[in-house]
Design a protein around this motif. Structure first.
Motif, PDB file in Angstrom:
ATOM      1  N   LYS A  37       0.827  -1.202   0.000  1.00  0.00           N
ATOM      2  CA  LYS A  37       0.000   0.000   0.000  1.00  0.00           C
ATOM      3  C   LYS A  37       0.868   1.261   0.000  1.00  0.00           C
ATOM      4  N   LEU A  82     -10.649  16.508   2.896  1.00  0.00           N
ATOM      5  CA  LEU A  82      -9.907  15.382   3.476  1.00  0.00           C
ATOM      6  C   LEU A  82      -9.401  15.722   4.877  1.00  0.00           C
ATOM      7  N   LYS A  85     -12.309  15.920   7.398  1.00  0.00           N
ATOM      8  CA  LYS A  85     -12.781  14.576   7.743  1.00  0.00           C
ATOM      9  C   LYS A  85     -11.837  13.923   8.751  1.00  0.00           C
ATOM     10  N   THR A 106      -8.013   4.962   2.983  1.00  0.00           N
ATOM     11  CA  THR A 106      -8.656   4.195   1.913  1.00  0.00           C
ATOM     12  C   THR A 106      -8.039   4.514   0.554  1.00  0.00           C
ATOM     13  N   ILE A 107      -8.275   3.630  -0.404  1.00  0.00           N
ATOM     14  CA  ILE A 107      -7.795   3.844  -1.777  1.00  0.00           C
ATOM     15  C   ILE A 107      -8.435   5.109  -2.352  1.00  0.00           C
ATOM     16  N   LYS A 108      -9.710   5.339  -2.039  1.00  0.00           N
ATOM     17  CA  LYS A 108     -10.405   6.546  -2.512  1.00  0.00           C
ATOM     18  C   LYS A 108      -9.697   7.801  -1.996  1.00  0.00           C
ATOM     19  N   THR A 109      -9.304   7.770  -0.717  1.00  0.00           N
ATOM     20  CA  THR A 109      -8.598   8.910  -0.133  1.00  0.00           C
ATOM     21  C   THR A 109      -7.256   9.123  -0.824  1.00  0.00           C
ATOM     22  N   LEU A 111      -6.483   8.380  -3.864  1.00  0.00           N
ATOM     23  CA  LEU A 111      -6.749   8.948  -5.196  1.00  0.00           C
ATOM     24  C   LEU A 111      -7.039  10.443  -5.110  1.00  0.00           C
ATOM     25  N   LEU A 112      -7.875  10.836  -4.141  1.00  0.00           N
ATOM     26  CA  LEU A 112      -8.190  12.253  -3.960  1.00  0.00           C
ATOM     27  C   LEU A 112      -6.939  13.044  -3.606  1.00  0.00           C
ATOM     28  N   GLN A 113      -6.095  12.460  -2.744  1.00  0.00           N
ATOM     29  CA  GLN A 113      -4.839  13.117  -2.391  1.00  0.00           C
ATOM     30  C   GLN A 113      -3.942  13.276  -3.612  1.00  0.00           C
TER      31      GLN A 113
END
Length: 195
Positions: A37, A82, A85, A106-109, A111-113
């Motif tokens: 990761k 982000l 949250k 998370t993977i979503k986080t 990606l957003l980063q």
């Protein structure tokens, strides 16, 4: 024109600083992150950081200048979301916080980063405009590789300092993300005022 490797490396280090700070945040937010990761996180940051200048290079000055005015707003909104949250999760209660930390980033986080920290690199593609596609690709690859290396190193620095923060790691991390967003936005406003 050719590739000036020294300048490209310096540029790459500068561009990697936001990703570096976010990687450190992830280090003290999820200190037990698996190696795959960590590498995936660094790969995402590097890939986005290297890909954005190529989009700018391909799009040309007209499109980049059109979007350059909204880029700082997008970065500010994403990083504030982000960070907010993380702060919320950090103060909502010890039991819930420990559960959140164990779930990790998370993977979503990630990606957003990756998007938030690289979106301002779109305009860097304009610096490559006098180069051939191959030369611009080499420069983008250098940016991606250096961002990857710096992100991995920064994760472990963040992990080390996170042990001192203990249960305050998420709150501190959230504040840092918001500050990065504000810095990007401040740099944008400063350029408008002084240019």
């Amino acid at each position: 024109m050719g590739v000036n490797y020294f300048e490209t490396i310096l540029l790459s280090i500068g561009l990697a600083m936001d990703a570096s700070a976010v990687s450190a945040v992830n280090g003290f937010t999820e200190p037990k992150m698996k190696l795959w990761k960590i590498l995936f996180m660094a790969f995402l940051y590097g890939a986005f950081q290297g890909f954005m200048p190529m989009i700018g290079y391909a799009a040309g000055s007209l499109v980049v200048n059109l979007f350059s005015n909204i880029i700082p707003y997008v970065a500010l909104i994403l990083l504030t979301y982000l960070g907010g949250k993380m702060i919320y999760d950090g103060i909502k209660g010890e039991d819930e916080e420990n559960e959140e930390i164990s779930n990790g980033v998370t993977i979503k986080t990630l990606l957003l980063q990756a998007v938030a920290t690289s979106i301002d690199a779109l305009s860097v593609g304009l610096l490559f405009s006098e180069n051939t596609v191959l030369e611009a690709s080499v420069q983008s690859d250098i940016i991606a590789i250096i961002t990857f290396i710096i992100s991995v190193g920064s994760y472990f620095v963040g992990k080390y300092f996170g042990t001192f923060l203990n249960d305050k790691a998420q709150i501190f991390g959230g504040v840092i993300l918001i500050l990065i967003g504000l810095k990007i936005f401040y740099d944008y406003l400063k350029n408008i005022v002084f240019n």
